[in-house]
Design an enzyme around this catalytic site. Structure first.
Site, PDB file in Angstrom:
ATOM      1  N   GLU A 208       0.797  -1.234   0.000  1.00 38.10           N
ATOM      2  CA  GLU A 208       0.000   0.000   0.000  1.00 38.10           C
ATOM      3  C   GLU A 208       0.832   1.288   0.000  1.00 38.10           C
ATOM      4  O   GLU A 208       0.586   2.200   0.776  1.00 38.10           O
ATOM      5  CB  GLU A 208      -0.974   0.004   1.184  1.00 38.10           C
ATOM      6  CG  GLU A 208      -1.916  -1.197   1.182  1.00 38.10           C
ATOM      7  CD  GLU A 208      -2.943  -1.171   2.304  1.00 38.10           C
ATOM      8  OE1 GLU A 208      -2.876  -0.292   3.177  1.00 38.10           O
ATOM      9  OE2 GLU A 208      -3.816  -2.046   2.296  1.00 38.10           O
ATOM     10  N   GLU A 316      -5.870 -11.001  -1.302  1.00 41.61           N
ATOM     11  CA  GLU A 316      -6.769 -10.736  -0.164  1.00 41.61           C
ATOM     12  C   GLU A 316      -8.227 -10.663  -0.602  1.00 41.61           C
ATOM     13  O   GLU A 316      -8.990  -9.807  -0.139  1.00 41.61           O
ATOM     14  CB  GLU A 316      -6.370  -9.424   0.543  1.00 41.61           C
ATOM     15  CG  GLU A 316      -4.927  -9.384   0.987  1.00 41.61           C
ATOM     16  CD  GLU A 316      -4.546  -8.113   1.743  1.00 41.61           C
ATOM     17  OE1 GLU A 316      -5.445  -7.360   2.158  1.00 41.61           O
ATOM     18  OE2 GLU A 316      -3.339  -7.873   1.905  1.00 41.61           O
TER      19      GLU A 316
HETATM   20  C1  XIL Z   1      -6.524  -6.399   8.190  1.00 41.86           C
HETATM   21  C2  XIL Z   1      -6.907  -7.584   9.068  1.00 41.86           C
HETATM   22  O1  XIL Z   1      -7.731  -8.466   8.346  1.00 41.86           O
HETATM   23  C3  XIL Z   1      -7.635  -7.106  10.301  1.00 41.86           C
HETATM   24  O2  XIL Z   1      -7.884  -8.200  11.180  1.00 41.86           O
HETATM   25  C4  XIL Z   1      -6.798  -6.055  11.017  1.00 41.86           C
HETATM   26  O3  XIL Z   1      -7.547  -5.516  12.088  1.00 41.86           O
HETATM   27  C5  XIL Z   1      -6.398  -4.947  10.060  1.00 41.86           C
HETATM   28  O4  XIL Z   1      -5.748  -5.473   8.923  1.00 41.86           O
HETATM   29  N1  XIL Z   1      -4.960  -4.788   3.594  1.00 41.86           N
HETATM   30  C6  XIL Z   1      -3.976  -5.574   4.132  1.00 41.86           C
HETATM   31  C7  XIL Z   1      -4.266  -6.404   5.325  1.00 41.86           C
HETATM   32  O5  XIL Z   1      -2.885  -5.664   3.550  1.00 41.86           O
HETATM   33  O6  XIL Z   1      -3.141  -6.533   6.160  1.00 41.86           O
HETATM   34  C8  XIL Z   1      -5.432  -5.880   6.103  1.00 41.86           C
HETATM   35  O7  XIL Z   1      -5.739  -6.854   7.118  1.00 41.86           O
HETATM   36  C9  XIL Z   1      -6.599  -5.632   5.202  1.00 41.86           C
HETATM   37  C10 XIL Z   1      -6.255  -4.578   4.184  1.00 41.86           C
END
Ligand code: XIL
Length: 415
Positions: A208, A316
């Protein structure tokens, strides 16, 4: 371990707001979002196509428990690239490794259907490296060992991510200047990558780093503020120096629709390739919606990375049906017809992946969470006022039609 929280998902939330409102013709007025709005209608209309896998949806399904008979399907056997899932571990209340019924049911799902796992949280920066001279590998080692014992590979998430709650405090100190930060990051990456060498298939090296307009994330990134974009290249070089073969990904959200943000990432990739900065692939987070972005736009975005000879990894994926940013939004519960629409959408995404990315460039296809009871989107999208159902297993850990959609799509069937 630091308490898990995610207030600083604001950037993601803003991004989701932008995409959500655009997909429904709502608030966003950016040029890229209006092109999304016009393309999203084709997704909606194509979602009525009939899926090819025959299945019976439970007729006694309630609004929270639509499930489907999957016979002897093992999702992972459909393909020869990693099919992954994000899992809780360590101190998290719903840890996969917990010795209770919840843990056992989730382990059964993971072992049957998935060939790769990603730690949803416990391998983020401050969890592995809370203090400058302190690396805490116990929880991550337990998870990685569990995975390897079950012939499941591991995708490492994540070596460098700006999100404040997981940046170690020592890196944020005002006394830390550019040179010091780059040394700290080099130590961080070198130690962690070396610790897991041979046990981890791939890493999200930087997560990101871009804004929606394709510029580098500056305002809320301590790394950019201290070291400008140089920290990104340095991170990739450190990771490659620590492990000569592990796959190294740049990972971000809102790349799938294409446009300015993807273009910014592609410009960085082009620059890296010109100057031999090591990078193996681009991770598309794909926190998308039922109606956004269009499969056509996703295809074009995957192809732009494929054309550069890099791997494409869906890192994701989750697909909420409900879009809280749409005008006149009313939460829709999980019912048979909507479960079928979600199945079609999952199928189309999976099929787009295998149709667009050649076998040698498929880094894998990962969903962000096991069952609907445990999606991060309940908090992020609905402030826990609604229970979204964006994943492949329902709140009772039973397979949903969406699972069959992924199986059909990955194996190239029509959706
Ligand atoms: C999220 C997790 O799923 C949550 O449990 C936590 O509270 C916050 O992070 N992009 C990413 C992930 O790269 O690491 C994030 O994961 C979601 C968005």
């Amino acid at each position: 371990m630091q308490k898990l929280k995610y207030p600083l998902l604001i950037a993601s939330i803003l991004a989701l707001t932008a995409c959500g409102s655009s997909s429904s013709g709502g608030k966003s007025s950016t040029p890229s979002s209006s092109s999304v709005a016009s393309s999203s209608s084709s997704v909606v209309s194509s979602s009525s196509e009939i899926s090819s896998t025959s299945s019976s949806v439970s007729s006694s399904a309630s609004s929270t428990s639509v499930s489907v008979d999957i016979g002897d399907l093992n999702l992972k056997s459909e393909v020869d690239f990693p099919v992954g899932v994000a899992v809780n571990a360590g101190n998290e209340s719903k840890s996969l490794l917990k010795n209770d019924a919840y843990g056992a049911s989730h382990r059964a799902i993971v072992e049957r259907h998935f060939s790769q796992i990603t730690a949803g949280n416990i391998m983020k920066m401050s969890y592995l490296h809370p203090r400058i001279d302190d690396y805490t590998y116990t929880d991550a080692d337990a998870l990685v060992n569990y995975a390897l014992e079950h012939d499941i590979s591991v995708h490492g998430h994540v070596l460098v991510w700006h999100s404040d709650y997981q940046v170690p405090n020592f890196m944020k100190a005002s006394s830390v200047d550019k040179a010091t930060l780059l040394t700290m990051l080099d130590d961080h990456i070198t130690n962690i990558v070396a610790h897991f060498t041979g046990r981890i298939a791939s890493w999200d090296v930087v997560n990101e780093a871009f804004n929606e307009d394709g510029t580098y994330r500056e305002n809320d990134s301590v790394f950019y503020k201290k070291a400008n974009k140089d920290y990104i290249e340095a991170a990739f070089r450190s990771a490659r120096a620590a492990d000569g073969v592990v796959d190294l990904y740049y990972n971000d959200f809102n790349l799938a629709p294409g446009g300015a943000k993807l273009n910014g990432v592609l410009a960085m990739v082009d620059d890296f390739q010109t100057r031999d900065v090591p990078i193996s692939g681009v991770g598309f987070q794909m926190h998308i919606f039922q109606d956004w972005p269009s499969t056509n736009d996703i295809k074009k975005s995957f192809k732009a990375v494929v054309d550069r000879g890099l791997k494409v990894k869906v890192t994701e994926l989750d697909i909420p049906y409900n879009n809280p940013y749409s005008s006149g939004f009313v939460f829709k519960p999980y019912t048979n017809d909507k479960a079928e629409a979600q199945r079609t959408r999952y199928c189309q995404i999976a099929k787009t992946y295998v149709d667009t990315v050649p076998a040698a460039q498929r880094g894998g296809f990962t969903v962000w969470g096991i069952s609907d009871d445990d999606t991060w989107l309940n908090q992020v999208l609905f402030n826990n006022a609604h229970k979204e159902w964006p994943l492949l297993f329902n709140t009772e850990f039973q397979p949903k039609p969406a699972l069959l959609g992924v199986a059909d799509g990955l194996s190239g069937k029509n959706c």
